[in-house]
Structure formats: C-alpha cells, structure tokens
Design a protein around this motif. Sequence first.
Motif, PDB file in Angstrom:
ATOM      1  N   UNK A 190      49.299  30.159  29.922  1.00  0.00           N
ATOM      2  CA  UNK A 190      50.028  30.971  28.960  1.00  0.00           C
ATOM      3  C   UNK A 190      49.150  31.900  28.154  1.00  0.00           C
ATOM      4  N   UNK A 191      47.882  32.030  28.555  1.00  0.00           N
ATOM      5  CA  UNK A 191      46.953  32.840  27.771  1.00  0.00           C
ATOM      6  C   UNK A 191      46.688  34.211  28.376  1.00  0.00           C
ATOM      7  N   UNK A 192      47.404  34.542  29.460  1.00  0.00           N
ATOM      8  CA  UNK A 192      47.239  35.875  30.038  1.00  0.00           C
ATOM      9  C   UNK A 192      48.526  36.671  29.896  1.00  0.00           C
ATOM     10  N   UNK A 225      49.030  40.203  36.530  1.00  0.00           N
ATOM     11  CA  UNK A 225      47.739  40.789  36.881  1.00  0.00           C
ATOM     12  C   UNK A 225      47.938  41.811  37.981  1.00  0.00           C
ATOM     13  N   UNK A 226      46.851  42.351  38.482  1.00  0.00           N
ATOM     14  CA  UNK A 226      46.929  43.363  39.533  1.00  0.00           C
ATOM     15  C   UNK A 226      45.626  43.369  40.311  1.00  0.00           C
ATOM     16  N   UNK A 227      45.736  43.628  41.599  1.00  0.00           N
ATOM     17  CA  UNK A 227      44.555  43.675  42.447  1.00  0.00           C
ATOM     18  C   UNK A 227      43.584  44.735  41.949  1.00  0.00           C
ATOM     19  N   UNK A 228      42.297  44.461  42.095  1.00  0.00           N
ATOM     20  CA  UNK A 228      41.272  45.436  41.745  1.00  0.00           C
ATOM     21  C   UNK A 228      41.096  46.392  42.922  1.00  0.00           C
ATOM     22  N   UNK A 277      42.544  42.045  38.249  1.00  0.00           N
ATOM     23  CA  UNK A 277      42.465  42.274  36.818  1.00  0.00           C
ATOM     24  C   UNK A 277      43.485  41.371  36.136  1.00  0.00           C
ATOM     25  N   UNK A 278      43.036  40.645  35.111  1.00  0.00           N
ATOM     26  CA  UNK A 278      43.953  39.913  34.253  1.00  0.00           C
ATOM     27  C   UNK A 278      43.605  40.256  32.815  1.00  0.00           C
ATOM     28  N   UNK A 279      44.558  40.008  31.907  1.00  0.00           N
ATOM     29  CA  UNK A 279      44.439  40.504  30.536  1.00  0.00           C
ATOM     30  C   UNK A 279      44.795  39.405  29.546  1.00  0.00           C
ATOM     31  N   UNK A 280      44.078  39.409  28.454  1.00  0.00           N
ATOM     32  CA  UNK A 280      44.401  38.504  27.353  1.00  0.00           C
ATOM     33  C   UNK A 280      45.839  38.761  26.888  1.00  0.00           C
TER      34      UNK A 280
END
Length: 560
Positions: free
Chosen positions: A130-132, A169-172, A361-364
């Motif tokens: 739950x942190x992304x 997230x999304x592929x780099x 790529x993942x994000x806070x």
Amino acid sequence: MYIKKTGVILSAAVLAISMLAGCGSGDSGTEPEALAVLKDGKYEPPITIAIGKQLDENAGKYKTGESVDDNVLTRWALENLGIKTQTTLLGGDAGNYNTKLRLALTGSEKLPDLFPVYDTTLANDLIESGRVKEVTEDIAKYMPARLKEIYKQYPTTFNPVVRDGKVYGMAISPNLTEGQVMLIRQDWLDSLQLEAPTTIDEFESVIAAFTNEDPDGNGKNDTYGFTFSGKDGYNTGWVSDPVMIFSAYTGKKLPMQWSEENGKLAYGSVADGNKEALAKLRDWYSKGYLNKELATQGAWDAIADFTEGKAGIIVGRPWLYDSVKDVEKNVKGAKVKAYATIQGVDGDRTYQNGQLNDGYFMFNKDFSNMEAFFLYYDKLYDAAFGTGDFQYGYAQGYDYDIVDGEVVFDPTKFNEPMDAIQGVGKMAFTKNTPAVYPAGKNFYDLANGAKPDNGPLMAADSAQQTTKDGYVISYENRDSLLPSAFNGPPTATMQTSWEQLTTMEKETFTKIIYGNEPLEAYDAFVQNWYAKGGTQITEEVNEWYAGTNTKDAMTKMGLE
C-alpha cells in the motif's frame, strides 16, 4: 515502427502545482518547498524529486568533479526544466539494490518519490504494502502523445503492475531488445582453416579445434572453445549466455522461462530436449571445451576470458563487442567477427530470451507531481528520436562532440579526447538511454543504403564494423526473440516454493555439466520439480494467463 514525433503538450496557461519535497509528503521525507509553477516548460522555483538508483557495471563513471547527483545531465534538468533529482536510495548490482529497496519497504527507511524495480516479486510486495502510487489516471492525463504511441505497442509489460484494473507502475522504456550473436575469434578460424559454425555439430567441431589445435600458434595448451556464465542460471538473456545450446534441442521452450503452446504455458526447464542439451554440455566440459569455472563465474568473468585471449567464442548482444574488443589490442593478430547463432538440431533457428523492458518505474504513494516526471522522462527520449536538445546525444564532450563543424562520436577524436564516451544515459533515472525503434533497425537501415542524416543514425554509423554487423544480424533474426509468456506477480505457490525450485534447478544442471551427477539426475529433477510445487505453480500460472486482460487498464490509461 512509426512513431509520431510530437513533443510534450503543455497548456498555454501557467499551471500552478503545490509541491511538498518533490511533491510528496510523509514517506518521501523531503522538506516542504515553496509553491512552484510550470511556466514555458520549466518549474519556478525548482522542485526536487527523490529517486532510487541502481548503479550497474558501466554507471557511476563520471568526469572529475561530477557525481550521481551533480553531473552534466542533472545540471541540464535543473537549468532547463527546473527539476532536481536527489538520490536517496542507491544500490550497486541488482541483488544489492533489491536488498536496499526491500529494507526501505519493510523497515523504517523512507521510499523515494520515484524508483525503478527490477524484480516482479518485489514489485508485487510493494503493491501489497500500500506504499506505492496508483498511476492509472496520471498516465492518461500526463503521458505525452509520443510516449503513449510507444506504450500501447507493449500492453503485456503492464501485467506485473496491474491489480483489479488499477495500474501501480509502468515499464521502463519498453522496446524489444536486440538479439544475441556469436562473437568468434576470426583469426583462430582462419589459422585452422575453419568456417563459422551454423549447426550444433559444426559448433562442436570448432570449439574442439579451438581447444586442441593451438589456434593462437603459441605452442601451448592454453585455449578453449566456448565461454559462458552459469552462475546465475543458463538463460541470462544478454551476454555470456549458453541458451542457444539448450534451444538447439528444446526449440522455443527455453530454460528458466515460460513459453506458450496451444493456449497453455509451460516451464522450459522441464521440457523435452533439456536432457540432451545437458548431455552435450557435460561432454564438452569433460573435454575442456568450456570454461572450467563456469558455475562460479558471473557474466563479466566469462567475458574476461575472451578478452584475455583464452576463449574463442562468446555469445551476447551486439554491443558486447565493445566490451571484448580489447582482445584485438591485447593479442597480436587477434580479430573478432560477429555471426548469427546456430540452428537447432531440427534445422530450425535457435531462440533467445527477448526482453521488452528493464524493470518498472514505481512511485511513492505520496508523490503528487507525476507531470514533472513525465516532462523529464519525455525529454530523455529526445536522444532516441534525434530531437530537441539531445538530437546527437545527451551532452557535447561526453557522448558526442562537434569538431571542426562535424558531429563526432569517437571519443578519441573529441576536442578533449577520452578513451571511452561518458555514458550519460546511465546517469538518468532510466539507467539506460531509451529506445524507440526495434533494436538494430538504425544499423539495418544504414546497411541497406539509408543516409546518416539524424543523430541516432549518425551514432550508429560511427560504430565499429563488428558492432554494426552484429546489430544487422540481430535485427534480421529478431523473430527468434521470445519474451517470457509469464511476467505476472508470483503465484501463491511461487511465493513459498519458487526459490527452492530455482536453486534445485541450477544445482542439478551444474552438477550434471560438471560430471558430479549422472545424466539421469535430470529425470529425478523433473519429477521433484513437479512434486515440490511445480504442478501447482503450472496450474496457477495458467490461471493467471487465462485471466490476463490489460484491455480495460489500457483504455483507462488512454493507450487503447
């Protein structure tokens, strides 16, 4: 592949965005900043994005006075975009980076605003924590048009980061990688009056001669045929890879990855043909045709044997030549040439692991400035399109130079000569320069008469001939690239049993090759693999495959 060359679409109005430490709060752990506005493509005052970064073997090589957070690319972003990146999680190799990221996840450390994830198990754990951040709407709203054209071509890359129709997230930089080629000591072939091998039998004859017939003519028994790494398994997907030997017997069912046949997925390491491949490698090892320490050698260790003139054949992506070409300096008369990988025993081609992306790529969850991320990310693609500030490369005097009015890519000919270019793309949060066309296409186009009239074509044209040849070969054989049919989150049984099964697989394969276990140990391995979780995992993987449907998520992201 045609991609419309549009730029970032910015509103004519001034867009005000409140920022909290790189536009996040809580976990991002940065100090509150003044209200920032995006005006004419630049944030005023500048904003900060906290990032995680893995430094691989070619990253972190900076000019004197530069560093991971202060270099030519970070300074460009600050000056031109008003975006500062601050590395708050830094790791070395993949294992070290994953360990640090997991500690940040499970411990008291704070997650960066933006961080790459290279392991689907870890990606799954991050989502479950739950942190992304859920980024479905952000992609739809902020991803520039030309990037959407790229991402819509690779819908399966979203599989590991989609849950219940939501995207985390999304592929780099998604793009099908270049295929592998054989790099062979051409001077050894010539001295022994041999042709490059095209079949498994011819391959065996060549590596036997490279081992036993003194190809370097020094009168010593100090050479061998084929170097590869077995330390991390037998399907690396990039360099020092023996997978073509397995594929010669198994076809599309490659070890360590899942393949599809008649709508069902199966694990390649337990497929028919592996036993025959292991028997061949076992025989070659016993005769000294392979590197004796293959089980403990990583990819770069195997490369070293080739570069030092000990081994005659190595397999890898075409850029591998740049890492082994020193053999032509180290050994008098040495010449390396690129060739297509061998055919299978049935006369068909051999297949390889075709990767579609290098991590995600993942994000806070508290990061609120996705627009800034996409602004920066899109600009990095200018180097691939040959547009904008990066039409020739990322930085003059680093990865290209202009000498007497001519664009130069050979670093030894720069105004301030260098032994090697500065990999500015390695300094970015993407870790590599993004690609937009099927890998090798620029080289193929040049070989077929295209004029080097833009930056990417100029850069390709400046490569050494062996590198060019390798990319043309890999592009011509791109149909042999097989991305793993399973790239989803670990199944329930995988989470409890996969590590044990993987360890058992590597140990069994290595012991058979080394001659420490009989060939029949493979049959026992297959039985144990199914009995110790493989049967259940195969069922779960196929349930996942049957239910995989990114269509709704793609529509929500505007990528339909």
